[in-house]
Enzyme design. Structure first.
Site, PDB file in Angstrom:
ATOM      1  N   TYR A 130     -55.165  70.519  43.155  1.00 21.06           N
ATOM      2  CA  TYR A 130     -54.783  71.826  42.590  1.00 21.06           C
ATOM      3  C   TYR A 130     -55.669  72.245  41.413  1.00 21.06           C
ATOM      4  O   TYR A 130     -56.044  71.408  40.590  1.00 21.06           O
ATOM      5  CB  TYR A 130     -53.350  71.750  42.047  1.00 21.06           C
ATOM      6  CG  TYR A 130     -52.278  71.675  43.099  1.00 21.06           C
ATOM      7  CD1 TYR A 130     -51.970  72.800  43.872  1.00 21.06           C
ATOM      8  CD2 TYR A 130     -51.562  70.508  43.292  1.00 21.06           C
ATOM      9  CE1 TYR A 130     -50.959  72.726  44.825  1.00 21.06           C
ATOM     10  CE2 TYR A 130     -50.560  70.433  44.236  1.00 21.06           C
ATOM     11  CZ  TYR A 130     -50.261  71.547  45.008  1.00 21.06           C
ATOM     12  OH  TYR A 130     -49.273  71.478  45.940  1.00 21.06           O
ATOM     13  N   ARG A 157     -31.515  56.716  13.671  1.00 17.69           N
ATOM     14  CA  ARG A 157     -30.917  56.881  15.001  1.00 17.69           C
ATOM     15  C   ARG A 157     -29.488  56.379  14.892  1.00 17.69           C
ATOM     16  O   ARG A 157     -28.744  56.856  14.045  1.00 17.69           O
ATOM     17  CB  ARG A 157     -31.770  56.158  16.049  1.00 17.69           C
ATOM     18  CG  ARG A 157     -31.492  56.593  17.475  1.00 17.69           C
ATOM     19  CD  ARG A 157     -32.490  56.017  18.478  1.00 17.69           C
ATOM     20  NE  ARG A 157     -32.407  54.563  18.615  1.00 17.69           N
ATOM     21  CZ  ARG A 157     -33.159  53.837  19.434  1.00 17.69           C
ATOM     22  NH1 ARG A 157     -34.046  54.406  20.200  1.00 17.69           N
ATOM     23  NH2 ARG A 157     -33.019  52.525  19.506  1.00 17.69           N
ATOM     24  N   LYS A 181     -32.565  46.741  29.617  1.00 11.91           N
ATOM     25  CA  LYS A 181     -32.102  48.126  29.803  1.00 11.91           C
ATOM     26  C   LYS A 181     -33.059  48.856  30.752  1.00 11.91           C
ATOM     27  O   LYS A 181     -34.169  48.380  31.013  1.00 11.91           O
ATOM     28  CB  LYS A 181     -32.059  48.833  28.448  1.00 11.91           C
ATOM     29  CG  LYS A 181     -33.419  48.950  27.756  1.00 11.91           C
ATOM     30  CD  LYS A 181     -33.301  49.452  26.325  1.00 11.91           C
ATOM     31  CE  LYS A 181     -34.660  49.530  25.660  1.00 11.91           C
ATOM     32  NZ  LYS A 181     -34.558  49.795  24.207  1.00 11.91           N
ATOM     33  N   MET A 184     -47.382  65.966  43.683  1.00 11.00           N
ATOM     34  CA  MET A 184     -46.031  65.407  43.748  1.00 11.00           C
ATOM     35  C   MET A 184     -46.014  64.036  44.441  1.00 11.00           C
ATOM     36  O   MET A 184     -45.339  63.115  43.993  1.00 11.00           O
ATOM     37  CB  MET A 184     -45.097  66.369  44.479  1.00 11.00           C
ATOM     38  CG  MET A 184     -43.639  65.949  44.418  1.00 11.00           C
ATOM     39  SD  MET A 184     -42.546  67.053  45.310  1.00 11.00           S
ATOM     40  CE  MET A 184     -42.659  68.543  44.332  1.00 11.00           C
TER      41      MET A 184
HETATM   42  C1  LIG Z   1     -35.251  48.814  23.533  1.00  7.91           C
HETATM   43  C2  LIG Z   1     -34.710  48.091  22.387  1.00  7.91           C
HETATM   44  C3  LIG Z   1     -35.223  46.832  22.028  1.00  7.91           C
HETATM   45  C4  LIG Z   1     -36.467  46.238  22.673  1.00  7.91           C
HETATM   46  O1  LIG Z   1     -37.607  46.937  22.197  1.00  7.91           O
HETATM   47  P1  LIG Z   1     -39.077  46.423  22.576  1.00  7.91           P
HETATM   48  O2  LIG Z   1     -39.973  47.232  21.725  1.00  7.91           O
HETATM   49  O3  LIG Z   1     -39.244  46.684  24.023  1.00  7.91           O
HETATM   50  O4  LIG Z   1     -39.092  44.974  22.273  1.00  7.91           O
HETATM   51  C5  LIG Z   1     -34.598  46.147  21.027  1.00  7.91           C
HETATM   52  N1  LIG Z   1     -33.512  46.671  20.390  1.00  7.91           N
HETATM   53  C6  LIG Z   1     -33.007  47.882  20.695  1.00  7.91           C
HETATM   54  C7  LIG Z   1     -31.851  48.413  19.954  1.00  7.91           C
HETATM   55  C8  LIG Z   1     -33.598  48.641  21.697  1.00  7.91           C
HETATM   56  O5  LIG Z   1     -33.100  49.849  21.979  1.00  7.91           O
END
Ligand SMILES: *Cc1c(COP(=O)(O)O)cnc(C)c1O
Length: 452
Positions: free
Chosen positions: A303, A165, A63, A367
């Site tokens: 800055y 979640r 992802k 930036m």
């Molecule tokens: C991102 C994610 C993972 C992987 O998590 P890591 O800590 O990077 O191994 C596994 N399952 C779900 C549902 C996730 O959202």
């Protein structure tokens, strides 16, 4: 020892070297991803999950553009290392994998985040992508899409075991089953999996958290019983992220879902370093100095004058900033500047005449650039405009003094995940060892100008 990091990259061919030089012309910073590291990390994950028990399949979680490493190259390297599943949050990422030519013969793909009202479930079902169902609305929308496409949807029932979640709670699961059963009978749903996510598996040394994970496992089993009682037997159960894949072999079940371990990091520095788990960070972020000049004592750098030089010195500009994804919270404050806060900025490895040295972000990250106080005379140190400096990399050996994304995370008060996923795509991605890891067909799926 070379004065620039440049000679350290091994090019596969003259074309690889030309690609590198072209990237330097286009941008003064580069992300270089070692596909051999990705493959080897996956091989190791496949190995440890099959050491006892098994067979357990491994999903490479790709992802967020493979945690900033590049979706398709990373997915192909994960497959070369033995992954049989790929996991993505968003529907478009799942479709991008299929469109890149990664068919169902190579990998099952699971996607889990979307707005059920507008998600392209029809395209996903047509592309043989597995879908997570976590709401009653999603069940209904996926069923409509499956009927329209004329093909059963492959679904994984997401259950909330204590993460708070996505997923059905124990209170909701019977309503979900009421909706699911007729759809299975109708042939529009194929129930492939039952899955959930862990909240605190990255703290194996904290007793209270280990108990919380144990509790999540008990609830996960209870969901299995509740489904079983109603005649639903998911073939594949999966729960483990990186942390649990590395530290809780008893809950590998049929499939594990490591993300950050594929990229070479443990889930939290509290678990130890990558090498403790035989992982190798795959990403290097380097940049070329755009200016090196002498400044006097008492000069504010950047800055806000939060960093003021306390001696005559040289200041070097690293031409990446928060618009590239460099965290502003990695800025460096010193006593002379801020009066009360003394917080070194994130580390950068600079090659000097006497070998590698670490300097810290001095003053605020801007930036498009930040500044390093070199604490000495650049000319004497052998540091020049155009030199390649390394923000983080695989974390090689003592003499090499190479910072990692964990070091940047500590300086920016975040986690390594955010360090790489924030890196913007205006920084070119280049790939090392592609020719060693991928066969000709897979090489053909990549942008040739990115291969070293
Ligand atoms: C991102 C994610 C993972 C992987 O998590 P890591 O800590 O990077 O191994 C596994 N399952 C779900 C549902 C996730 O959202």
């Amino acid at each position: 020892m070379s004065v620039s990091a440049l000679e350290e990259w091994q090019f596969s061919s003259e074309q690889g070297e030309r690609n590198y030089n072209q990237a330097l012309r286009e941008y003064p910073a580069q992300v270089i991803v070692d596909l051999a590291a990705l493959r080897d990390n996956m091989r190791h994950l496949v190995d440890i999950t099959n050491r006892e028990g098994g067979p357990t399949e491994v999903m490479g979680v790709v992802k967020a553009d493979a945690y900033g490493h590049g979706l398709v190259p990373s997915a192909l390297a994960a497959l070369a290392g033995g992954a049989t599943w790929l996991g993505v949050a968003q529907a478009r990422e799942a479709l991008a994998l299929r469109n890149a030519g990664i068919g169902v013969d190579r990998a099952r793909v699971l996607t889990w985040v979307n707005n059920p009202l507008h998600a392209p479930y029809d395209d996903l079902i047509a592309a043989d992508v597995d879908l997570s169902v976590a709401t009653l609305t999603a069940i209904q929308k996926i069923a409509e899409a499956a009927r329209a496409v004329g093909k059963p949807a492959r679904v994984h029932i997401k259950v909330d075991t204590g993460f708070g979640r996505n997923g059905f709670t124990l209170a909701q699961i019977d309503s979900a089953i009421d909706l699911l059963l007729p759809l299975v009978d109708e042939g529009v749903f194929e129930i492939v999996g039952q899955w959930s996510h862990l909240a605190v598996a990255d703290a194996p040394a904290v007793g209270e958290f280990v108990e919380k994970t144990d509790e999540q496992i008990r609830v996960f089993e209870e969901f299995t019983s509740r489904l079983h009682a109603r005649g639903i037997e998911p073939r594949i159960r999966h729960l483990a992220n990186t942390a649990a894949t590395l530290s809780r072999p008893e809950i590998h079940y049929d499939l594990v879902r490591p993300g950050v371990a594929l990229y070479g990091y443990e889930a939290d520095p509290a678990m130890g370093t990558p090498s403790k788990y035989e992982l190798r960070p795959a990403m290097t972020l380097q940049a070329q100095l755009s200016s090196v000049k002498n400044v006097g004592a008492g000069e504010g750098l950047s800055y806000g004058r939060v960093y003021v030089t306390d001696e005559p010195t040289s200041a070097a500009i690293v031409p990446v900033g928060y618009a590239d994804g460099i965290h502003r919270s990695a800025s460096g404050f010193n006593e002379a500047g801020s009066k009360h806060v003394n917080k070194p900025g994130a580390p950068v490895r600079v090659m000097t005449r006497d070998g590698a040295r670490i300097f810290h972000v001095s003053g605020r990250v801007c930036m498009d650039q930040f500044i390093l106080d070199l604490h000495g005379d650049a000319e004497n140190m052998g540091v020049h405009i155009g030199d390649t400096v390394e923000l983080f990399g695989p974390g090689r050996g003592e003499d090499y003094l190479e910072p990692t994304a964990d070091d940047w995370a500590r300086a920016a008060d975040t986690i390594s995940y955010e360090i790489f996923t924030c890196l913007r795509n205006r920084v070119p991605r280049l790939y090392a060892n592609a020719f060693e890891v991928l066969d000709e067909t897979d090489l053909g799926k990549l942008d040739q100008s990115t291969l070293l």
